[in-house]
Design a protein around this motif. Structure first.
Motif, PDB file in Angstrom:
ATOM      1  N   GLU A 201       0.827  -1.215   0.000  1.00 62.57           N
ATOM      2  CA  GLU A 201       0.000   0.000   0.000  1.00 62.57           C
ATOM      3  C   GLU A 201       0.860   1.263   0.000  1.00 62.57           C
ATOM      4  N   ALA A 205       0.959   3.897  -3.176  1.00 59.87           N
ATOM      5  CA  ALA A 205       0.561   5.289  -2.932  1.00 59.87           C
ATOM      6  C   ALA A 205       1.653   6.257  -3.372  1.00 59.87           C
ATOM      7  N   THR A 231      -5.994  -6.105   1.219  1.00 60.30           N
ATOM      8  CA  THR A 231      -6.002  -4.726   0.752  1.00 60.30           C
ATOM      9  C   THR A 231      -6.995  -4.570  -0.392  1.00 60.30           C
ATOM     10  N   ILE A 233      -6.467  -2.143  -2.746  1.00 55.38           N
ATOM     11  CA  ILE A 233      -5.822  -1.359  -3.810  1.00 55.38           C
ATOM     12  C   ILE A 233      -5.587  -2.189  -5.073  1.00 55.38           C
ATOM     13  N   GLU A 235      -6.757  -4.120  -8.073  1.00 60.11           N
ATOM     14  CA  GLU A 235      -8.013  -4.141  -8.811  1.00 60.11           C
ATOM     15  C   GLU A 235      -8.256  -5.457  -9.535  1.00 60.11           C
TER      16      GLU A 235
END
Length: 269
Positions: A201, A205, A231, A233, A235
């Motif tokens: 993560e 980011a 998580t 994040i 996809e």
């Protein structure tokens, strides 16, 4: 049909594509001492089980980050399938721009992931490959490979922790029920799993901030499904991403002709 060989540091993946879909995907541990005949005994059995024969293989493409494995994989292709393999290398037509200071330093597996991910999902995007190393690769909207980040792989970190600390046991990766471990093994599992989630993560980011645009996040590698549970994040998970990259690369480049010159078997790319 196309025989695709993805030789990584931990496993070698063999797959057959018939032009429409994957007919079979098989894995064997990477061992640079394994001979072409040993590969053949194993692989031909699996092909037969899948209803395929060596005669149906008309092309072979090999991608490897283990140069010592290439000799016997080439011999397998030539001696058992009668094909001269296309070797994934920078000199080929990739159809993408490699925006690196030293392109020769980039592992072909990372380029293959970028090639396939952009073809399948567009861009810009981040590809996370949970392999022997955990790699983060950045591809822009035009398919250009922009580099990325490399971190130690999960299993590599677990082994290092066990080897370096005399009283810490070897553990298996898994999602712990709680972050606060009430025992040594539980604490280790929490630290490894949630520590890697924090690493993923945090890097994603920072990459997005530095890139300055919205980016899709695609994951591949054996541990991708497990770590994606921790998580939101990630996809999409695509376990065949590197194989798809090899298939796309093979479609862009003419395949070499088989030669009787045995000296070719020891050439590097």
């Amino acid at each position: 049909m196309l025989l695709v060989v993805d030789a990584g540091n931990t496993n070698i993946v063999f797959a057959v594509h018939d032009g429409l879909s994957w007919r079979g995907i098989w894995r064997i541990s990477t061992d640079t001492q394994r001979t072409s005949d040993e590969y053949a005994v194993w692989l031909l059995t699996l092909l037969t089980h899948q209803g395929l024969s060596p005669a149906q293989i008309t092309q072979t493409v090999i991608g490897t980050v283990v140069p010592a494995a290439l000799y016997n994989l080439r011999r397998l292709s030539r001696d058992w399938f009668g094909t001269e393999p296309l070797i994934a290398a920078l000199r080929l037509d990739w159809g993408i721009e490699i925006l690196m200071d030293q392109p020769s330093e980039v592992g072909v597996d990372r380029l293959l992931n970028g090639l396939a991910a952009h073809r399948l999902y567009g861009g810009p995007l981040i590809i996370i490959d949970f392999g022997t190393a955990t790699t983060f690769d950045v591809v822009d909207d035009k398919g250009g490979y922009n580099g990325g980040a490399i971190a130690p792989g999960v299993n590599l970190s677990i082994e290092a922790l066990h080897q370096a600390a005399a009283r810490l046991p070897r553990i298996a990766i898994g999602r712990p029920q709680s972050v606060i471990g009430r025992g040594t093994v539980a604490a280790m599992r929490s630290g490894v799993f949630w520590g890697y989630i924090g690493l993923v993560e945090g890097l994603v980011a920072r990459i997005k901030t530095e890139f300055g645009a919205p980016m899709k996040v695609i994951a591949t590698g054996g541990l991708a499904p497990l770590l994606a549970e921790g998580t939101d994040i990630i996809e999409r998970i695509d376990p065949e991403l590197t194989l798809e990259g090899l298939r796309i690369l093979a479609g862009r480049n003419p395949h070499p002709l088989l030669t009787n010159d045995k000296s070719k078997a020891i050439e590097g790319d």
